[in-house]
Design a protein around this motif. Structure first.
Motif, PDB file in Angstrom:
ATOM      1  N   VAL A 117      -2.400 -14.671  10.622  1.00 55.26           N
ATOM      2  CA  VAL A 117      -2.881 -13.807   9.525  1.00 55.26           C
ATOM      3  C   VAL A 117      -1.875 -13.320   8.918  1.00 55.26           C
ATOM      4  N   ARG A 118      -2.206 -12.843   7.652  1.00 59.67           N
ATOM      5  CA  ARG A 118      -0.976 -12.274   6.795  1.00 59.67           C
ATOM      6  C   ARG A 118      -1.696 -11.449   5.965  1.00 59.67           C
ATOM      7  N   PHE A 119      -0.872 -10.598   5.068  1.00 60.54           N
ATOM      8  CA  PHE A 119      -1.701  -9.654   4.408  1.00 60.54           C
ATOM      9  C   PHE A 119      -1.083  -9.247   2.826  1.00 60.54           C
ATOM     10  N   GLU A 120      -1.980  -9.215   1.967  1.00 60.73           N
ATOM     11  CA  GLU A 120      -1.600  -8.825   0.720  1.00 60.73           C
ATOM     12  C   GLU A 120      -2.304  -7.541   0.095  1.00 60.73           C
ATOM     13  N   LEU A 121      -1.323  -6.808  -0.294  1.00 62.28           N
ATOM     14  CA  LEU A 121      -1.776  -5.435  -0.873  1.00 62.28           C
ATOM     15  C   LEU A 121      -1.760  -5.381  -2.628  1.00 62.28           C
ATOM     16  N   TYR A 122      -2.841  -5.258  -3.075  1.00 60.15           N
ATOM     17  CA  TYR A 122      -2.875  -5.056  -4.713  1.00 60.15           C
ATOM     18  C   TYR A 122      -3.278  -3.507  -5.037  1.00 60.15           C
ATOM     19  N   ALA A 123      -2.450  -3.180  -6.050  1.00 60.97           N
ATOM     20  CA  ALA A 123      -2.823  -1.669  -6.428  1.00 60.97           C
ATOM     21  C   ALA A 123      -4.062  -1.725  -7.179  1.00 60.97           C
ATOM     22  N   ALA A 124      -4.740  -0.490  -7.463  1.00 60.10           N
ATOM     23  CA  ALA A 124      -5.887  -0.346  -7.911  1.00 60.10           C
ATOM     24  C   ALA A 124      -6.031  -1.154  -9.449  1.00 60.10           C
ATOM     25  N   ASP A 125      -4.854  -1.287 -10.081  1.00 67.00           N
ATOM     26  CA  ASP A 125      -4.810  -2.009 -11.228  1.00 67.00           C
ATOM     27  C   ASP A 125      -4.679  -3.539 -11.207  1.00 67.00           C
ATOM     28  N   GLY A 126      -4.684  -4.090  -9.983  1.00 66.62           N
ATOM     29  CA  GLY A 126      -4.702  -5.506  -9.569  1.00 66.62           C
ATOM     30  C   GLY A 126      -3.345  -6.168  -9.691  1.00 66.62           C
ATOM     31  N   MET A 127      -2.341  -4.998  -9.700  1.00 67.40           N
ATOM     32  CA  MET A 127      -0.909  -5.619  -9.592  1.00 67.40           C
ATOM     33  C   MET A 127      -0.524  -5.904  -7.954  1.00 67.40           C
ATOM     34  N   LEU A 128      -0.116  -7.044  -7.648  1.00 65.51           N
ATOM     35  CA  LEU A 128       0.418  -7.390  -6.631  1.00 65.51           C
ATOM     36  C   LEU A 128       1.545  -6.312  -5.786  1.00 65.51           C
ATOM     37  N   VAL A 129       1.205  -5.665  -4.868  1.00 68.88           N
ATOM     38  CA  VAL A 129       2.467  -4.640  -4.204  1.00 68.88           C
ATOM     39  C   VAL A 129       3.012  -5.049  -3.214  1.00 68.88           C
ATOM     40  N   ALA A 130       2.404  -5.707  -2.274  1.00 70.29           N
ATOM     41  CA  ALA A 130       3.241  -6.207  -1.027  1.00 70.29           C
ATOM     42  C   ALA A 130       2.636  -7.508  -0.380  1.00 70.29           C
ATOM     43  N   VAL A 131       3.119  -8.178   0.192  1.00 72.16           N
ATOM     44  CA  VAL A 131       2.983  -9.517   0.886  1.00 72.16           C
ATOM     45  C   VAL A 131       3.589  -9.540   2.274  1.00 72.16           C
ATOM     46  N   THR A 132       3.006  -9.453   3.213  1.00 70.31           N
ATOM     47  CA  THR A 132       3.407  -9.500   4.721  1.00 70.31           C
ATOM     48  C   THR A 132       3.814 -10.932   5.245  1.00 70.31           C
ATOM     49  N   ASN A 133       4.785 -11.073   6.051  1.00 69.20           N
ATOM     50  CA  ASN A 133       4.835 -12.148   6.825  1.00 69.20           C
ATOM     51  C   ASN A 133       3.791 -12.133   7.909  1.00 69.20           C
ATOM     52  N   PRO A 134       3.551 -13.297   8.474  1.00 71.58           N
ATOM     53  CA  PRO A 134       2.272 -13.328   9.487  1.00 71.58           C
ATOM     54  C   PRO A 134       2.607 -12.435  10.830  1.00 71.58           C
ATOM     55  N   VAL A 135       1.227 -12.451  11.212  1.00 66.08           N
ATOM     56  CA  VAL A 135       1.140 -12.098  12.648  1.00 66.08           C
ATOM     57  C   VAL A 135       0.641 -13.406  13.241  1.00 66.08           C
TER      58      VAL A 135
ATOM     59  N   VAL B 297       9.390  -8.830   8.149  1.00 67.33           N
ATOM     60  CA  VAL B 297       9.649  -8.575   6.805  1.00 67.33           C
ATOM     61  C   VAL B 297       8.496  -8.275   5.939  1.00 67.33           C
ATOM     62  N   ILE B 298       8.176  -7.425   5.098  1.00 65.51           N
ATOM     63  CA  ILE B 298       7.298  -7.316   4.165  1.00 65.51           C
ATOM     64  C   ILE B 298       7.921  -7.270   2.656  1.00 65.51           C
ATOM     65  N   VAL B 299       7.489  -8.357   1.899  1.00 64.17           N
ATOM     66  CA  VAL B 299       8.058  -8.387   0.432  1.00 64.17           C
ATOM     67  C   VAL B 299       7.275  -7.337  -0.260  1.00 64.17           C
ATOM     68  N   MET B 300       7.974  -6.400  -1.003  1.00 63.80           N
ATOM     69  CA  MET B 300       7.452  -5.444  -1.872  1.00 63.80           C
ATOM     70  C   MET B 300       7.757  -5.687  -3.617  1.00 63.80           C
ATOM     71  N   ARG B 301       6.936  -5.097  -4.221  1.00 63.75           N
ATOM     72  CA  ARG B 301       6.912  -5.174  -5.641  1.00 63.75           C
ATOM     73  C   ARG B 301       8.408  -4.685  -6.192  1.00 63.75           C
ATOM     74  N   SER B 302       8.536  -3.358  -5.549  1.00 60.88           N
ATOM     75  CA  SER B 302       9.347  -2.170  -6.007  1.00 60.88           C
ATOM     76  C   SER B 302       9.770  -1.568  -4.847  1.00 60.88           C
ATOM     77  N   ALA B 303      11.218  -1.228  -5.052  1.00 58.93           N
ATOM     78  CA  ALA B 303      11.777  -0.352  -4.058  1.00 58.93           C
ATOM     79  C   ALA B 303      11.213   1.258  -4.017  1.00 58.93           C
ATOM     80  N   ARG B 304      10.409   1.629  -5.485  1.00 58.16           N
ATOM     81  CA  ARG B 304       9.702   3.014  -5.240  1.00 58.16           C
ATOM     82  C   ARG B 304       8.402   2.949  -4.351  1.00 58.16           C
ATOM     83  N   ASP B 305       7.837   1.899  -4.050  1.00 56.33           N
ATOM     84  CA  ASP B 305       6.781   1.699  -3.349  1.00 56.33           C
ATOM     85  C   ASP B 305       7.096   1.811  -1.821  1.00 56.33           C
TER      86      ASP B 305
END
Length: 186
Positions: free
Chosen positions: A163-181, A82-90
């Motif tokens: 390890v898990r991963f977080e993605l932040y848009a260029a404006d600093g908004m959190l876009v995605a958080v992954t579950n671990p590997v 699972v990856i948790v996303m900020r929006s269905a549009r991403d």
């Protein structure tokens, strides 16, 4: 997540985002404590609509399921695919962790010897200039900027744990958080 109670054994999932992004940091801290203690608890996100300020798609999840069935989706969530996303549009990012000839995706395990070179490959279309944060065993380990195609490659040494991963848009908004590997020592 205002959870203040003990997280009892047997829980295999927890919500880390429900659209009120100010709470995500605290939820991630709780989740990382559980993960570093050795528990494998899948993170999910969801939304429900109470007012126009919280649209129904903030947050949502992307599930890597083998079949588009109730059993297939629930089984994939239990396995942390699972990856948790900020929006269905991403768009859903693709993340692969490699060590030697072996590779793992979100929710999977990768057998590694401690100190083995490990490569993380990220493809996140639509996120040019975004930041990728690698979190290893509850601690930020590396942070890189995605290129113009939304790609990044990170090389680091493997440690047992996760390890898990977080993605932040260029404006600093959190876009995605992954579950671990999960990194399992050989």
């Amino acid at each position: 997540c205002g959870w203040a109670h003990e997280v009892v054994e047997g829980i295999d999932g927890m919500e880390i985002s429900n659209g009120r992004h100010g709470e995500v940091e605290q939820a991630l801290a709780i989740w990382d404590r559980l993960l570093t203690s050795g528990r494998r608890i899948a993170a999910v996100g969801s939304s429900d609509w109470h007012s126009a300020a919280t649209p129904i798609d903030v947050a949502n999840v992307r599930v890597y399921a083998r079949a588009l069935t109730v059993d297939g989706i629930l089984g994939a969530i239990r396995r942390g695919h699972v990856i948790v996303m900020r929006s269905a549009r991403d768009r859903t990012p693709e993340i692969v962790v490699r060590a030697g000839a072996h590779a793992a995706r979100i929710g999977e395990s990768l057998n590694v010897a401690p100190g083995t070179p490990m490569t993380v490959e990220v493809a996140a279309a639509g996120l040019a200039g975004a930041r990728l944060r690698v979190v290893a065993n509850g601690q930020p380990a590396t942070e890189v900027v995605l290129d113009a195609a939304g790609r990044a490659r990170v090389e680091q040494r493997a440690e047992s744990g996760y390890v898990r991963f977080e993605l932040y848009a260029a404006d600093g908004m959190l876009v995605a958080v992954t579950n671990p590997v999960y990194l399992v020592s050989l």
